[in-house]
Scaffold this active site. Structure first.
Site, PDB file in Angstrom:
ATOM      1  N   LYS A 196     100.230  46.894 -54.295  1.00  0.00           N
ATOM      2  CA  LYS A 196      99.286  48.005 -54.245  1.00  0.00           C
ATOM      3  C   LYS A 196      98.305  47.890 -53.088  1.00  0.00           C
ATOM      4  O   LYS A 196      97.338  48.650 -53.011  1.00  0.00           O
ATOM      5  CB  LYS A 196      98.505  48.073 -55.570  1.00  0.00           C
TER       6      LYS A 196
ATOM      7  N   ARG B  14      93.563  47.856 -70.797  1.00  0.00           N
ATOM      8  CA  ARG B  14      94.116  49.080 -70.230  1.00  0.00           C
ATOM      9  C   ARG B  14      94.735  49.899 -71.347  1.00  0.00           C
ATOM     10  O   ARG B  14      95.376  49.354 -72.259  1.00  0.00           O
ATOM     11  CB  ARG B  14      95.198  48.739 -69.191  1.00  0.00           C
TER      12      ARG B  14
ATOM     13  N   ASN C 129      99.932  51.037 -64.672  1.00  0.00           N
ATOM     14  CA  ASN C 129      99.899  51.426 -66.084  1.00  0.00           C
ATOM     15  C   ASN C 129     100.937  52.482 -66.430  1.00  0.00           C
ATOM     16  O   ASN C 129     101.523  52.470 -67.510  1.00  0.00           O
ATOM     17  CB  ASN C 129      98.500  51.922 -66.447  1.00  0.00           C
TER      18      ASN C 129
ATOM     19  N   PRO D 250      97.799  55.838 -58.025  1.00  0.00           N
ATOM     20  CA  PRO D 250      98.190  54.972 -56.898  1.00  0.00           C
ATOM     21  C   PRO D 250      98.845  53.665 -57.355  1.00  0.00           C
ATOM     22  O   PRO D 250      98.197  52.634 -57.455  1.00  0.00           O
ATOM     23  CB  PRO D 250      96.860  54.702 -56.190  1.00  0.00           C
TER      24      PRO D 250
END
Length: 268
Positions: free
Chosen positions: A51, A253, A165, A2
């Site tokens: 987002k 990440r 990412n 997402p």
């Protein structure tokens, strides 16, 4: 995954299904909103902001949701069996005469005054897929921290809203830049930011996130989640590492890159 394009597409589908429709039932399965009933009100619009998803409802109320890693909304006809996860994963149900919208695994569910939306999205930078997209402003914000690594800088929603990412890794591969390169050392930062916007724009009308031009399974990405596999350009094994910033030593990440096609600093 997402990212901004996925959230934009959810907003597009939800807006087409329920905007202008009267809610016949609402069910908020989160403790702080469990007693709220918005039935009888009209859904005015559904929009994405980076987002974040904002569902604006008659009476000055906005439902703010965020998918984080695996949240989703599913559309169903009345009486149709719900498909999107186990029953205990349902967080929100919005029903109209023609459609039942079910939100699964939503870690963020807020009801707030519409005129207070800035409290949840006001910190965001220019939206890569929004009417406020401003390349110059996104570049200015990103460049304001010249010693920061470009990987985390692209993920910082205060710089540009919507990239995640997957696109971070793919953009840096396509630009030939190591994720650990200082922002100040990135050749043509403007082109890197502009490519981020073009990739999301190219994918916003489909659920697949294709960056190679080849939508076949296993051929859609250059480096993302391909650790140990051969680079599609040079054959060098793709590397994977967690990228952690000194300012946030407990948070990082995973990132993916080709050490041959993306020369520059290695992870510390």
């Amino acid at each position: 995954m997402p990212e901004g394009d996925t959230v934009w597409l959810h907003a597009h589908k939800l807006r087409a299904a329920i905007a202008g429709q009267v809610l016949t039932k609402t069910d908020f399965r989160v403790p702080r909103h469990a007693t709220v009933d918005l039935s009888g009100r009209t859904v005015l619009e559904v929009v994405s902001r980076g987002k974040h998803l904002l569902t604006r409802i008659e009476g000055g109320t906005t439902l703010h949701t965020h998918f984080e890693m695996d949240g989703t909304w599913r559309l169903h006809r009345p009486g149709q069996r719900w498909a999107g996860g186990a029953a205990h994963q349902v967080r929100v149900v919005l029903a109209t005469a023609d459609t039942v919208v079910v939100g699964y695994r939503l870690p963020v569910v807020d009801l707030l005054p519409t005129d207070a939306e800035s409290t949840v999205v006001g910190h965001l930078g220019p939206d890569l897929l929004g009417p406020d997209w401003d390349l110059d402003e996104a570049v200015r914000r990103t460049a304001a921290q010249p010693d920061r690594a470009i990987g985390p800088a692209l993920l910082d929603q205060r710089n540009l809203a919507g990239i995640g990412n997957l696109y971070k890794a793919e953009v840096l591969f396509l630009r030939g830049v190591s994720p650990w390169t200082r922002v100040a050392d990135v050749p043509d930062l403007r082109a890197t930011v502009a490519l981020s916007q073009r990739l999301l724009e190219a994918n916003k009308h489909r659920w697949a996130q294709v960056t190679t031009g080849d939508s076949r399974p296993g051929r859609d990405h250059w480096v993302f989640e391909r650790a140990g596999e051969a680079c599609r350009r040079c054959g060098t094994p793709i590397r994977e590492a967690e990228q952690v910033e000194s300012a946030q030593p407990t948070y990082g990440r995973k990132t993916y890159w080709c050490p041959h096609c993306q020369p520059g600093p290695d992870p510390v």
